[in-house]
Write an enzyme that holds these catalytic residues in place. Structure first.
Site, short mmCIF file in Angstrom:
data_model
loop_
_atom_site.label_atom_id
_atom_site.label_comp_id
_atom_site.label_asym_id
_atom_site.label_seq_id
_atom_site.Cartn_x
_atom_site.Cartn_y
_atom_site.Cartn_z
N TYR A 158 0.15 -8.75 -5.70
CA TYR A 158 -0.24 -7.50 -5.05
C TYR A 158 -1.38 -7.60 -4.06
O TYR A 158 -1.64 -6.65 -3.33
CB TYR A 158 -0.54 -6.45 -6.13
CG TYR A 158 0.70 -6.09 -6.92
CD1 TYR A 158 1.67 -5.26 -6.39
CD2 TYR A 158 0.92 -6.64 -8.19
CE1 TYR A 158 2.83 -4.96 -7.10
CE2 TYR A 158 2.07 -6.34 -8.90
CZ TYR A 158 3.03 -5.50 -8.34
OH TYR A 158 4.18 -5.23 -9.04
N PHE B 25 0.20 1.45 -17.66
CA PHE B 25 1.23 2.38 -17.16
C PHE B 25 2.21 1.63 -16.26
O PHE B 25 1.98 0.49 -15.91
CB PHE B 25 0.57 3.55 -16.41
CG PHE B 25 -0.41 3.15 -15.33
CD1 PHE B 25 0.03 2.90 -14.04
CD2 PHE B 25 -1.76 3.01 -15.61
CE1 PHE B 25 -0.87 2.56 -13.03
CE2 PHE B 25 -2.67 2.65 -14.62
CZ PHE B 25 -2.22 2.41 -13.33
#
Length: 418
Positions: free
Chosen positions: A129, A418
């Site tokens: 990322y 999450f």
């Protein structure tokens, strides 16, 4: 023969495509690639049109991406709107075709347009990322406590401060938990919001997976009766040579005061037949070991990067947080996606901060937007990043000034995945 990447369609998933999207997501996470009607019905609770993206090759979903509205606590307690990102997969048949890049850039552009200050995610793999401007902004640790070695009084039967601990059920947690969590996360930089679905999912009212096991829940109330702590935990059932050797596994523990936190850890270490306590993911400067008379009874068993942040609006991000020092910095922010790059003047003090984009004058520091995200929550050292070549110090002494402004006394932490 593989189709050219340009022939693979990336778009917002429709309700009719959601089952195929969910199958692809399960495939990407190496779970059984079958979606039962029950699973589909439950997962539809998460479905928001426009926030689920998929890549489709000849009508079959081969890559998935989901985002959702979130709030992230900045240094000082302000909550900033965030684009929470999850369910990112590319099927093994379609790797290295730029599908993640297409989904990510589409989502980040939409988040910028909505006015989100940052995007967030929990990275399953470290190298992915950074190229999209995300930087690791919080870290996490896990402890395993050898209960007999702690030195805690085995006769302990409850808090000595006038508080009390009670076992409760999931329904009670759904009533007590949200208000407590709001207090906790407003005081914890790096913490994120939990919506109603989070509480329903984590107490069994909604079951995304068929193998749900009901945990134990315990609540700590202060002497005045205020709820100050909650813990969810499970235990195994191991005996060796007719002696108990059981582990209490903490799913999550939140507390608004050190007294509540201490009492809940002491409670877990006092349960009959429990010889080990696994802490679950905790903050990197967690108090747990220091609550024990023998802190060596708590062994560090895991440490990792956790919450990754991508800044979408430099001005709002820098003005949202507080600062412990006083000074002015001019930052040259490099953003390869073109969302928020430029030169910014930060004027900060304990009384507040202002940030403006400027077009003239020399920068004090040059850094990628990913490095700015790593520094924004106050955990990393600018001087250390400069030594690593990840920040360029244009003006001598600027890295030390940045540390005096940005670094915080308490480390940020995100309690959630999450």
């Amino acid at each position: 023969m593989s189709r050219p990447a340009a022939d693979i369609d990336v778009h917002a998933v429709t309700e009719d495509e959601f089952a195929d999207w969910l199958r692809a997501a399960k495939t990407g996470f190496l779970r059984e690639p079958v979606v039962s009607p029950e699973q589909l019905a439950v997962r539809r609770e998460q479905f928001v049109f426009g926030r689920h993206l998929g890549a489709f090759d000849r009508g079959r979903c081969v890559a998935t991406f989901r985002s959702f509205p979130q709030e992230l606590t900045a240094v000082g307690g302000a909550a900033v709107p965030a684009d929470g990102i999850s369910s990112v997969t590319v099927s093994p048949t379609h790797r290295r075709r730029g599908l993640l890049t297409r989904m990510m850039t589409q989502d980040l552009a939409a988040a910028k347009e909505r006015g989100d200050v940052v995007a967030t995610l929990i990275a399953a793999e470290y190298p992915i990322y950074g190229r999209y401007g995300f930087g690791p902004a919080t870290w996490t640790t896990e402890w395993t406590v050898d209960v007999p070695r702690t030195g805690l009084d085995p006769r302990w039967s409850g808090p000595e401060d006038g508080g009390r601990i009670d076992l409760v059920d999931g329904e009670e947690v759904r009533g007590l938990g949200p208000e407590l969590h709001e207090r906790v996360r407003r005081a914890q930089p790096g913490a994120v919001s939990r919506d109603e679905l989070w509480w329903r999912t984590n107490t069994g009212a909604v079951r995304f997976e068929p193998n749900w096991t009901e945990p134990y829940y315990a609540v700590y109330r202060s002497a005045s009766g205020e709820v100050e702590g909650l813990v969810s935990y499970e235990s195994d059932d191991n005996w060796r040579d007719k002696q108990p050797d059981n582990t209490a596994d903490v799913n999550w523990l939140i507390a608004s005061t050190p007294a509540a936190e201490r009492a809940l850890w002491h409670y877990l270490c006092s349960i009959d037949w429990i010889t080990k306590v696994k802490s679950g993911w905790r903050g990197p400067d967690d108090l747990l070991p220091f609550f024990l008379p023998d802190l060596r009874a708590a062994r560090l068993t895991a440490q990792s990067d956790w919450l990754w942040v991508r800044i979408l609006d430099v001005v709002r991000a820098l003005e949202a947080r507080t600062y412990e020092g006083t000074g002015t910095l001019v930052l040259e922010v490099v953003d390869r996606l073109g969302l928020t790059g430029g030169r910014y003047r930060l004027e900060a003090s304990p009384q507040g901060a202002s940030c403006t984009q400027v077009t003239s004058g020399d920068a004090d520091l040059t850094l990628d937007v990913a490095e700015l995200a790593t520094l924004w929550l106050g955990d990393e050292s600018t001087a250390r990043l400069a030594a690593l070549g990840r920040v360029r110090e244009v003006r001598e002494g600027a890295a030390r000034l940045a540390d005096a402004l940005l670094h915080t006394s308490g480390r940020p932490w995100c309690p959630d995945i999450f």
